[in-house]
Design a protein around this motif. Structure first.
Motif, short mmCIF file in Angstrom:
data_model
loop_
_atom_site.label_atom_id
_atom_site.label_comp_id
_atom_site.label_asym_id
_atom_site.label_seq_id
_atom_site.Cartn_x
_atom_site.Cartn_y
_atom_site.Cartn_z
N PHE A 1 52.89 40.61 28.66
CA PHE A 1 51.44 40.58 28.61
C PHE A 1 50.89 40.69 27.18
CE2 PHE A 1 52.79 42.18 32.71
CZ PHE A 1 52.08 41.37 33.56
N LEU A 2 51.75 40.49 26.19
CA LEU A 2 51.35 40.67 24.80
C LEU A 2 50.18 39.77 24.41
CD1 LEU A 2 52.10 42.21 22.20
CD2 LEU A 2 53.59 40.30 21.62
N MET A 3 50.24 38.48 24.74
CA MET A 3 49.17 37.55 24.41
C MET A 3 47.85 38.00 25.04
SD MET A 3 48.89 33.46 25.11
CE MET A 3 47.83 33.36 26.52
N LEU A 4 47.90 38.47 26.28
CA LEU A 4 46.70 38.93 26.96
C LEU A 4 46.08 40.11 26.22
CD1 LEU A 4 48.36 37.44 29.29
CD2 LEU A 4 46.99 38.82 30.81
N ARG A 5 46.92 41.01 25.74
CA ARG A 5 46.40 42.18 25.03
C ARG A 5 45.68 41.77 23.74
NH1 ARG A 5 51.54 44.28 26.35
NH2 ARG A 5 52.15 44.47 24.17
N TYR A 6 46.29 40.85 22.98
CA TYR A 6 45.67 40.41 21.74
C TYR A 6 44.37 39.63 21.99
CZ TYR A 6 49.53 41.92 18.81
OH TYR A 6 50.46 42.68 18.14
N ILE B 1 37.54 46.65 28.59
CA ILE B 1 38.17 47.97 28.69
C ILE B 1 38.98 48.07 29.98
CG2 ILE B 1 37.71 50.45 28.97
CD1 ILE B 1 35.29 49.99 27.02
N ALA B 2 38.42 47.56 31.08
CA ALA B 2 39.13 47.57 32.36
C ALA B 2 40.43 46.76 32.26
CB ALA B 2 38.24 47.04 33.48
N VAL B 3 40.37 45.61 31.57
CA VAL B 3 41.56 44.78 31.38
C VAL B 3 42.60 45.55 30.57
CG1 VAL B 3 42.46 42.70 30.23
CG2 VAL B 3 40.39 42.56 31.63
N THR B 4 42.16 46.21 29.52
CA THR B 4 43.06 46.99 28.67
C THR B 4 43.77 48.08 29.49
OG1 THR B 4 41.69 46.55 26.74
CG2 THR B 4 43.20 48.43 26.60
N VAL C 1 42.37 42.20 37.71
CA VAL C 1 41.23 42.53 36.85
C VAL C 1 41.17 41.57 35.66
CG1 VAL C 1 40.20 44.32 35.37
CG2 VAL C 1 41.21 44.94 37.58
N SER C 2 42.33 41.32 35.06
CA SER C 2 42.40 40.41 33.90
C SER C 2 41.98 39.00 34.31
CB SER C 2 43.82 40.38 33.34
OG SER C 2 44.21 41.65 32.90
N LYS C 3 42.46 38.55 35.43
CA LYS C 3 42.12 37.20 35.90
C LYS C 3 40.61 37.09 36.12
CE LYS C 3 43.39 33.80 39.35
NZ LYS C 3 44.21 33.50 40.53
N GLY C 4 40.02 38.07 36.79
CA GLY C 4 38.58 38.06 37.03
C GLY C 4 37.78 38.12 35.74
N ILE D 1 48.73 33.95 32.68
CA ILE D 1 48.75 34.84 33.84
C ILE D 1 49.44 34.14 35.02
CG2 ILE D 1 47.30 35.90 35.63
CD1 ILE D 1 45.31 36.63 33.38
N LYS D 2 49.11 32.88 35.22
CA LYS D 2 49.72 32.12 36.32
C LYS D 2 51.24 32.05 36.14
CE LYS D 2 49.54 27.70 38.71
NZ LYS D 2 48.96 26.37 38.77
N LYS D 3 51.69 31.78 34.92
CA LYS D 3 53.13 31.72 34.66
C LYS D 3 53.79 33.08 34.91
CE LYS D 3 53.54 27.96 31.35
NZ LYS D 3 53.95 27.59 29.99
N ILE D 4 53.15 34.15 34.46
CA ILE D 4 53.72 35.49 34.63
C ILE D 4 53.80 35.85 36.11
CG2 ILE D 4 53.28 37.96 34.28
CD1 ILE D 4 52.15 37.19 31.49
#
Length: 168
Positions: free
Chosen positions: A31-36, A71-74, A90-93, A147-150
């Motif tokens: 999830f590194l890319m998502l965090r950045y 913040i919720a995604v984090t 949550v991240s997807k939404g 996200i879909k790939k993960i």
């Protein structure tokens, strides 16, 4: 303690602990890319929020809500350090909402409502705003694809994890 065959137990070795920690971090790093990208979006929204506040604009509500979403995604992504589950609803939404807001900004930028919605920018900044919104859409689409790939265990990191599990 580990249970072996006849109920005999022994302590985990240092290598077992290292392997568990390595696997935990490997799953977390999926999830590194998502965090950045989430951090980038958070600070972009923070800037928009601050600028809207200086003009006492009602439009400050939107970046504020997006910051709360960030913040919720984090928090959701941080919880991945302790689980191998790959679902991130949550991240997807949040990224779908981010795309929607950026599309709305592009549409509003092409109307006279632009100066009411973004009063801190002059009328010549419309192309700049559209460019930033397009970058936000592109980044959000990239995150949704990741996200879909993960979730489908089709990401490169998952393959590395499986190879690591086989060899150790």
């Amino acid at each position: 303690l580990l249970k072996i065959n006849g109920g005999i137990s022994m302590k985990k070795t240092a290598d077992d602990v290292k392997k568990e920690q390595s696997l935990s971090f490997m799953y977390f790093n999926r999830f590194l890319m998502l965090r950045y990208f989430t951090a980038f979006m958070f600070f972009t929204n923070l800037y928009w929020f601050g600028m809207a506040l200086t003009c006492k604009s009602w439009s400050a509500v939107l970046p504020f809500l997006l910051m709360i979403g960030g913040i919720a995604v984090t928090l959701e992504l941080t919880s991945k350090l302790h689980t191998k589950k790959s679902a991130v609803p949550v991240s997807k939404g949040y990224y779908i909402a981010q795309i929607s807001v950026n599309l709305a900004i592009i549409l509003i930028s092409m109307t006279p409502a632009y100066s009411l919605f973004l009063p801190f920018l002059n009328g010549k900044s419309q192309f700049y705003v559209i460019g930033i919104a397009l970058i936000g859409i592109l980044m959000s689409v990239m995150v949704l694809l990741k996200i879909k790939k993960i979730v489908n265990d089709q990401d490169r990191q998952f393959k590395v994890i499986k190879m690591f599990e086989k060899t150790n």
